[in-house]
Structures are given as C-alpha cells and as structure tokens.
Design a protein around this motif. Structure first.
Motif, short mmCIF file in Angstrom:
data_model
loop_
_atom_site.label_atom_id
_atom_site.label_comp_id
_atom_site.label_asym_id
_atom_site.label_seq_id
_atom_site.Cartn_x
_atom_site.Cartn_y
_atom_site.Cartn_z
N VAL A 198 14.53 13.56 52.25
CA VAL A 198 14.74 14.62 53.32
C VAL A 198 16.16 15.17 53.71
O VAL A 198 16.50 16.21 53.94
N LEU A 199 17.03 13.99 53.69
CA LEU A 199 18.32 14.45 54.09
C LEU A 199 19.10 15.37 53.04
O LEU A 199 19.95 16.04 53.38
N GLY A 200 18.72 14.82 51.82
CA GLY A 200 19.21 15.45 50.94
C GLY A 200 18.91 17.01 50.71
O GLY A 200 19.97 17.71 50.58
N PHE A 201 17.62 17.30 51.05
CA PHE A 201 17.22 18.84 51.28
C PHE A 201 18.01 19.50 52.30
O PHE A 201 18.32 20.66 52.17
N ALA A 202 18.17 18.64 53.39
CA ALA A 202 19.14 19.36 54.37
C ALA A 202 20.50 19.59 54.16
O ALA A 202 20.94 20.47 54.43
N SER A 203 21.03 18.81 53.14
CA SER A 203 22.43 19.06 52.72
C SER A 203 22.74 20.32 51.75
O SER A 203 23.86 20.85 51.87
N ILE A 204 21.59 20.74 51.30
CA ILE A 204 21.55 21.98 50.55
C ILE A 204 21.88 23.13 51.26
O ILE A 204 22.98 23.90 50.79
N PHE A 205 21.36 23.12 52.38
CA PHE A 205 21.59 24.47 53.22
C PHE A 205 23.11 24.31 53.50
O PHE A 205 23.63 25.40 53.74
N LEU A 206 23.79 23.13 54.11
CA LEU A 206 25.12 22.98 54.42
C LEU A 206 25.95 23.34 53.10
O LEU A 206 27.02 24.09 53.39
N ARG A 207 25.75 23.00 52.10
CA ARG A 207 26.59 23.24 50.74
C ARG A 207 26.70 24.84 50.41
O ARG A 207 27.52 25.07 49.54
N ARG A 208 25.62 25.46 50.90
CA ARG A 208 25.47 26.96 50.25
C ARG A 208 26.91 27.80 50.67
O ARG A 208 27.13 28.62 50.06
N SER A 209 27.56 27.12 51.60
CA SER A 209 28.88 27.73 52.24
C SER A 209 30.04 27.54 51.57
O SER A 209 31.08 28.03 51.85
N LEU A 210 30.06 26.74 50.60
CA LEU A 210 30.95 26.16 49.69
C LEU A 210 31.71 27.43 48.78
O LEU A 210 31.04 28.28 48.52
N GLU A 211 32.94 27.57 48.93
CA GLU A 211 33.69 28.28 48.12
C GLU A 211 34.21 27.86 46.75
O GLU A 211 34.60 26.58 47.01
N GLU A 212 34.49 28.64 45.86
CA GLU A 212 34.90 28.02 44.68
C GLU A 212 36.24 27.76 44.56
O GLU A 212 37.09 28.50 45.65
N THR A 213 36.90 26.86 44.09
CA THR A 213 38.24 26.63 44.10
C THR A 213 39.06 27.76 43.41
O THR A 213 38.80 28.15 42.62
N THR A 214 40.43 27.77 44.21
CA THR A 214 41.24 28.82 43.60
C THR A 214 41.74 28.42 42.31
O THR A 214 42.01 29.19 41.49
N GLU A 215 41.97 27.21 42.09
CA GLU A 215 42.26 26.71 40.87
C GLU A 215 41.59 27.16 39.54
O GLU A 215 41.79 27.61 38.52
N PHE A 216 40.05 26.85 39.90
CA PHE A 216 39.05 27.29 38.54
C PHE A 216 39.34 28.92 38.73
O PHE A 216 39.18 29.51 37.75
N LEU A 217 39.15 29.49 39.84
CA LEU A 217 39.09 30.99 39.68
C LEU A 217 40.43 31.68 38.87
O LEU A 217 40.20 32.62 38.18
N ASN A 218 41.40 30.74 39.05
CA ASN A 218 42.76 31.36 38.19
C ASN A 218 42.34 31.29 36.93
O ASN A 218 43.22 32.04 36.05
N ILE A 219 41.68 30.41 36.33
CA ILE A 219 41.61 30.03 34.98
C ILE A 219 40.21 30.42 34.60
O ILE A 219 39.88 30.20 33.29
N ARG A 220 39.41 30.94 35.15
CA ARG A 220 37.96 31.49 34.84
C ARG A 220 37.79 32.43 33.71
O ARG A 220 36.94 32.10 32.79
N HIS A 221 38.79 33.35 33.66
CA HIS A 221 38.76 34.40 32.61
C HIS A 221 39.18 33.62 31.26
O HIS A 221 38.68 34.23 29.95
N ALA A 222 39.54 32.50 31.29
CA ALA A 222 40.10 31.55 29.98
C ALA A 222 39.34 30.44 29.88
O ALA A 222 39.78 29.30 29.42
#
Length: 432
Positions: A198-222
């Motif tokens: 039950v707690l695991g499903f509750a945490s899914i809702f909280l994690r939806r607001s996570l943003e991708e890391t800037t470091e990954f976004l900088n190398i995503r094209h490669a």
C-alpha cells in the motif's frame, strides 16, 4: 545540433528531488527485507511442516531475489542511461508493490502445496528485478542532482533505505506486541507485506513530480545505444573496483538485516522481542552514523572513511560474534555497537561508486557494481552463514564473512587514490 541544458535546480528543489528519489528506495527495501525479517514465518508457511531444512530453504528463496538483481539492474540501467532516470523509478516501484501485496496473499503450502512455494519464488524473483534497478537509479539521480554536497546527498539515499529497513523492524516489533509470537508466525506476517504494498503505491503519486537530472539532459542527444555493453568494454576495471567498494556494505548489511534476526532467535535462542528491539536500535544507530560519515565525505577523501570502516569490521566481527554466540550477550549493546563499525563504508560507498563512471554510462556502471556485490554477498551471505555454522559447529562462524568483506574493502580503499571523486573536491576547497 542539440543545445546544452544549463538549468540548475535551486537548493530547495534539489533537496526535494533527492528526498523523492530516496523515498522509493526506502519503501522498496522495506518490501525486500521484510521477507528476511519474517524468514521463520515464511519457512513455516511455504515449506513442509517439520522439515529441518525449512529455514535454509526459506533463505534460499531470499537469495533468489538477489540473484535476479543483476538482470534487473541491466534492464533498468539500459533504459535509465538510454532514455532517462525518471521512468525507471515509476515502473520499478509499481511492480515491486504488486509483488509485495501478492506475497502477503499467497495461500500456504498446507493449502496449495508446491504451487504456493512456486508463486513465492516467482514473486521474489520479480522483486529482485525491481530492486536491481531502484538503488542504482537513486544513487545516480542524487549524485547528478546535488551540486554542493554530493557525498551527503548520496548518504541520504542509503540512510532512507535504512529507514525502510528500520520501519520493517518496527512493524515486526509492533505486530509481535499486538498479536503475540504464535499469531505472528501463523498469519500476522501477512500484515507486514500488505503495509509495504500500500505504501509503495502511495509513493508512485509522489514520484510523478520528479524532474530529469540536468546532467542527463546535457548528454541525452549522445546517449549510449547499448550502455551496459559500453560500460563493460570501456570501464571494466572501474566495475571491479566498484564491486570492492560495495563489498563491506553488501556483506555486513546482508547479514545484519536478513540473517541476524533468525540467527539470534532460532540458532542462539534469544527472545524474539529482545531481538526485535535490538535490531531497531542497531538500524537507527546505523542510519544516523552513516549520515555523519557522508557529511564528512564532502570534506575529506571519502576513501579514508571506507578504510577506517573496513579496519573496524575486521577487528570487531570476531569479538561481536563470539559474544553473541555465548547466548547471554546484552543485545541492546552488542548489536548497535557492531552496526556502528560499518558507518564509514555505508556513508561513503554510494558517492565513491557514482564518481567512478561518466554520466553517459553511470547508471549502468553503478548498477553492475552494486548488484554483483549485493547478489554475491548479501544474497548468498545468510545461506553461507548457515552453511558455515552447520559444517563447523561453530556458532560464531558468520564473523568470518564479515572479516572477509572488511579485507576486500580495505584493499579497495588503497586502490582508490586514482579514482576517489572527493580528492579533487577537497583539493579545490583547500586551494580556495
């Protein structure tokens, strides 16, 4: 040509992202270790009544979850390095929660026979697949999200993971007080699995607001097309060193979380409630002490913390297990002090490990190193500890496993001079 992303989250947003990334790890590890805490109940529920090998078989099923982790880590890290960290977080915790609920609902061996055992093995395997990607993803995400204090941020991840284990021990203690030992063994353990799901499903809702890391976004094209293959081909030595860095944490914590409760209660004969209280205190001490160590990891070369912890484990393990094996030790004193010896390793390994690999293949490198060590040492550790006791008749034999992983950690700390990411940070601060 793709533009470089330079957006840097402010401090409050960084802290929120770090907390949300680590929160899922806490809940997933609650789900994962609750099996080990209730190993005696699982042995009674899913194996033939009176079978002298029931507890060993229950630990074998526990190990299956760890054996699945490398495969799960490779699958998750492929998508994490290829497409981003966030999606992996959502999927792993969703499947994990379903599996945990399922394990709490399976009929017993007495009702369904071998089918019940087979379902238990399947769900445990799926849990292992999910956990294989969860902690490497959280470490990668937090390391890339924290600009000022990556050592402390990486320690927060593992402290919250420990809080999930601490919560599992608290649930065990509470259910035991509420239902009593007999009812807990017969059916009370099921409540613990339902709570986790039950707690695991509750945490899914909280994690939806996570943003991708800037470091990954900088190398995503490669991004690497085959990150797991690439990291093996180009960073093989770093993977081996990463396995050694993780060894003290994986070996020691595997025995403490999964083996110690059954070892103290069933093999050494300590009262179950006394064992549960001592485990709660030990886990709290471990979480607080590793946070202190991770705070230092941003101020001194982190490999020194690993070195100190390795030496402490080598010295303390024979003493602690000899005291426990007497059968009259003060558990509230011995077990927490023993847990304190691992603080340096627990507080530094995530930071050291993430710093070994570039962003392009970081998730994959962290996942391989972490899961290999945890599979071999945490997954097989309880089984090996029982086998050592059975073969030698020496009830303090599990201490040999702790000494071994301490020696591996000591060797890693000596080899880290060229790789320790905190060296450059400390040097730059000194120069400034």
């Amino acid at each position: 040509m793709t533009a470089t992303v330079t957006r840097i989250p402010d401090a409050s947003r960084q802290r929120r992202m770090i907390f949300l990334a680590a929160l899922g790890g806490a809940l997933e590890y609650y789900d994962f270790v609750i099996y080990g805490i209730f190993a005696q109940s699982m042995a009674a529920a899913f194996f033939p009544k009176g079978d002298p090998l029931a507890l060993t078989l229950a630990f074998a099923v526990f190990a299956i979850g760890y054996l699945a982790r490398p495969l799960g880590g490779m699958i998750s890290s492929h998508f994490g390095d290829r497409y981003g960290r966030k999606t992996v977080f959502i999927l792993t915790i969703a499947v994990m929660s379903l599996c945990t609920l399922g394990m709490g609902a399976i009929p017993t061996y007495a009702s369904w026979g071998i089918t019940a055992t087979a379902l238990l093995v399947l769900l445990r395997f799926l849990q292992g697949l999910c956990v294989g990607g969860e902690l490497p993803g959280a470490i990668t995400f937090v390391f890339e999200s924290s600009r000022s204090r990556p050592g402390l941020a990486s320690g927060v991840v593992f402290a919250l993971v420990n809080s999930g284990v601490l919560f599992a021990a608290f649930v065990n203690l509470s259910l035991g007080s509420w239902l009593g030992p007999a009812a807990l063994l017969e059916y009370g353990w099921r409540f613990a699995f339902v709570i986790g799901g039950v707690l695991g499903f509750a945490s899914i809702f909280l994690r939806r607001s996570l943003e991708e890391t800037t470091e990954f976004l900088n190398i995503r094209h490669a991004a690497a097309r085959r990150p797991v293959v690439e990291v093996i081909q180009t960073h093989g030595r770093a993977i081996l060193l990463g396995c050694a860095i993780v060894a003290p944490t994986a070996g020691f914590n595997g025995l403490l979380f999964a083996h110690m409760p059954a070892y103290l209660g069933q093999i050494l004969g300590y009262p179950q409630q006394e064992v549960a209280r001592a485990m709660n205190v030990a886990l709290l001490v471990m979480s607080l002490s590793l946070l202190a160590a991770s705070w230092w990891a941003d101020r001194v070369p982190a490999r020194r913390l690993l070195m100190i912890s390795a030496v402490l484990l080598i010295v303390a393990a024979p003493i602690a297990y000899a005291l426990l094996a007497r059968g009259d030790a003060n558990l509230m004193l011995v077990v927490p002090l023993f847990a304190l010896a691992a603080a340096g390793a627990n507080g530094s390994f995530a930071y050291l490990l993430a710093g070994l690999f570039p962003a392009r293949v970081r998730f994959s490198g962290v996942g391989l190193s972490l899961n290999i060590s945890f599979t071999v040492l945490s997954g097989l550790g309880p089984l090996a500890a029982n086998a050592l006791i059975a073969a030698s008749g020496w009830r303090a034999a599990p201490g040999l496993i702790v000494v071994t992983v301490g020696l591996i950690g000591l060797a890693a700390s000596l080899l880290l001079r060229r790789f320790d990411p905190s060296q450059a940070r400390v040097a730059s601060r000194t120069a400034g």
